[in-house]
Design an enzyme around this catalytic site. Structure first.
Site, PDB file in Angstrom:
ATOM      1  N   HIS A  93       4.543   1.996  -8.047  1.00  0.00           N
ATOM      2  CA  HIS A  93       3.625   0.855  -7.989  1.00  0.00           C
ATOM      3  C   HIS A  93       2.754   0.793  -9.247  1.00  0.00           C
ATOM      4  O   HIS A  93       2.508  -0.286  -9.799  1.00  0.00           O
ATOM      5  CB  HIS A  93       2.719   0.967  -6.762  1.00  0.00           C
ATOM      6  CG  HIS A  93       3.432   0.889  -5.456  1.00  0.00           C
ATOM      7  ND1 HIS A  93       3.581   1.972  -4.635  1.00  0.00           N
ATOM      8  CD2 HIS A  93       4.042  -0.149  -4.829  1.00  0.00           C
ATOM      9  CE1 HIS A  93       4.242   1.611  -3.550  1.00  0.00           C
ATOM     10  NE2 HIS A  93       4.537   0.331  -3.640  1.00  0.00           N
ATOM     11  N   GLY A 108       0.815  -1.206   0.000  1.00  0.00           N
ATOM     12  CA  GLY A 108       0.000   0.000   0.000  1.00  0.00           C
ATOM     13  C   GLY A 108       0.848   1.256   0.000  1.00  0.00           C
ATOM     14  O   GLY A 108       2.031   1.230  -0.321  1.00  0.00           O
ATOM     15  N   ARG A 141      12.758  -2.980  -9.439  1.00  0.00           N
ATOM     16  CA  ARG A 141      14.193  -3.172  -9.241  1.00  0.00           C
ATOM     17  C   ARG A 141      14.746  -2.303  -8.110  1.00  0.00           C
ATOM     18  O   ARG A 141      15.898  -2.472  -7.732  1.00  0.00           O
ATOM     19  CB  ARG A 141      14.946  -2.862 -10.535  1.00  0.00           C
ATOM     20  CG  ARG A 141      14.797  -3.931 -11.619  1.00  0.00           C
ATOM     21  CD  ARG A 141      15.759  -3.673 -12.776  1.00  0.00           C
ATOM     22  NE  ARG A 141      15.814  -4.799 -13.693  1.00  0.00           N
ATOM     23  CZ  ARG A 141      15.090  -4.899 -14.810  1.00  0.00           C
ATOM     24  NH1 ARG A 141      14.228  -3.938 -15.113  1.00  0.00           N
ATOM     25  NH2 ARG A 141      15.210  -5.943 -15.615  1.00  0.00           N
ATOM     26  N   LYS A 142      13.968  -1.376  -7.589  1.00  0.00           N
ATOM     27  CA  LYS A 142      14.499  -0.541  -6.502  1.00  0.00           C
ATOM     28  C   LYS A 142      14.884  -1.401  -5.308  1.00  0.00           C
ATOM     29  O   LYS A 142      15.932  -1.200  -4.698  1.00  0.00           O
ATOM     30  CB  LYS A 142      13.498   0.533  -6.074  1.00  0.00           C
ATOM     31  CG  LYS A 142      14.098   1.489  -5.024  1.00  0.00           C
ATOM     32  CD  LYS A 142      13.139   2.592  -4.675  1.00  0.00           C
ATOM     33  CE  LYS A 142      12.064   2.105  -3.732  1.00  0.00           C
ATOM     34  NZ  LYS A 142      12.617   1.814  -2.377  1.00  0.00           N
TER      35      LYS A 142
END
EC number: 6.3.2.1
Length: 283
Positions: free
Chosen positions: A37, A31, A151-152
Site C-alpha cells: 500500500h 486498511g 497489479r497484484k
C-alpha cells in the site's frame, strides 16, 4: 494529516486543493496496510501535488461466506503509517455514509464489463459489482486526477480500467507493480492470517510463477504446458481455485501466446485465500 468521515467534507477538501491546477492522487484501500500500500502512496506523492488515501472495508464486495467480520482493522497503526508516509488526507467513511439506508437496501450499482466474468468472477460472482460500485463512489467522494492501484489484484485493475474507459470518467488509473516479501510472497493484508507452516507453504505460489516465467522466456508459449508447470508447483497449497495463462487484455483462455499474456493463481493455504500473477510480455 487530516481525516474525514463525511463525503461532503472530503469532497470540499479535494476541491480546495485542486485550485490553481494542482493535481490530486487517490490511493483507495481497505486498511490493514503494508509496504505494498505504501508503494502506492509513494507513487501518488511523486506524481501528484496532493495525496489522499481512503480506508473503507467495503461490505458489498464480500460474499456471505467470506471474511468481512474477520478482516483486520488496525486503524491506529494504519493512520500512523500514512502519517509517516506524508499522506495529507485520509477518508474513513462509515458504511452508512457510503451506503445510505444500508448496503442491503442500496439499489443502484455498477455492473462491470465482461472482464469481470472469468476467474474471480466464477469463484466470487458478486465481488466485482461491489468493487466497481464502491470505487465509483470513492471517485465521487474524493474527486482526484489519478487513482493508484496495485497489479497484484490484476483482474480488479482491469475491471476499474474498463469502468473508467466505458463511463468516460475524468480520472487516470495508474497501475503499480506488485511488492513482495524478501522470500517472494506477494504482500497482502491476508498474509497475517497464515501460521508459520502455512507461510512457508505459501511460497510455492511465487515459485510456480517464477517457473512459468522462466519457461516462457526460454520459448515455451503453450498456455496448457505453462499451466501444467504451475500446477506441479502448487501441491503445498490446500486447494487451487485456478492457475491459468490467459490473454492480458481480456483475461480469456488462449491456445498460444502470440501477444501479451498473464499467469494468474488463486489458492487457499489453510482457510486463507491468496492470489498472485505474473505478466508474460511478448518481445
Amino acid at each position: 494529516m487530516e481525516t474525514f468521515t463525511s463525503i461532503d467534507a472530503m469532497r470540499a477538501w479535494c476541491r480546495e486543493k485542486s485550485r490553481g491546477g494542482n493535481t490530486i492522487g487517490l490511493v483507495p484501500t481497505m486498511g490493514a496496510l503494508h509496504e505494498g500500500h505504501l508503494s502506492l502512496v509513494h507513487a501518488a506523492k511523486k506524481d501528484c501535488d496532493h495525496c489522499v488515501t481512503s480506508i473503507f472495508v467495503n461490505p458489498t464486495q464480500f460474499a456471505a461466506n467470506e471474511d468481512l467480520d474477520q478482516y483486520p482493522r488496525p486503524i491506529e497503526d494504519d493512520l500512523a503509517m500514512l502519517r509517516d508516509a506524508g499522506v495529507e488526507a485520509v477518508f474513513m467513511p462509515t458504511a452508512d455514509e457510503m451506503y445510505p439506508g444500508g448496503p442491503q437496501t442500496h439499489a443502484t450499482s455498477v455492473h462491470p464489463s465482461a472482464v469481470a466474468f472469468p476467474l474471480e468472477g466464477v469463484h466470487r460472482p458478486e465481488h466485482f459489482v461491489g468493487v466497481a460500485t464502491v470505487v465509483m463512489k470513492l471517485f465521487q467522494a474524493a474527486p482526484s486526477d489519478r487513482a493508484f492501484f496495485g497489479r497484484k489484484d490484476l483482474q480488479q485493475l482491469c475491471v476499474i480500467e474498463h469502468m473508467v474507459r466505458d463511463l468516460n470518467l475524468p480520472i487516470e488509473i495508474v497501475p503499480c507493480d506488485i511488492v513482495r516479501e524478501p522470500d517472494g510472497l506477494a504482500m497482502s493484508s491476508r498474509n497475517r492470517y497464515l501460521s508459520d507452516d502455512q507461510r512457508q507453504r505459501a511460497l510455492c505460489i511465487s515459485k510456480s510463477l517464477n517457473q512459468v516465467e522462466q519457461a516462457f522466456l526460454e520459448g515455451n508459449h503453450d498456455p496448457k504446458q505453462l499451466e501444467s508447470i504451475m500446477a506441479d508447483h502448487l501441491s503445498p497449497c490446500d486447494s487451487v481455485d485456478y492457475a491459468v495463462v490467459v490473454d492480458r487484455q481480456t483475461l480469456l483462455p488462449i491456445s498460444e501466446i502470440t501477444q501479451n499474456a498473464v499467469a494468474l493463481v488463486a489458492v487457499r493455504v489453510g482457510v486463507t485465500r491468496l492470489i498472485d500473477n505474473r505478466e508474460l510480455i511478448v518481445a
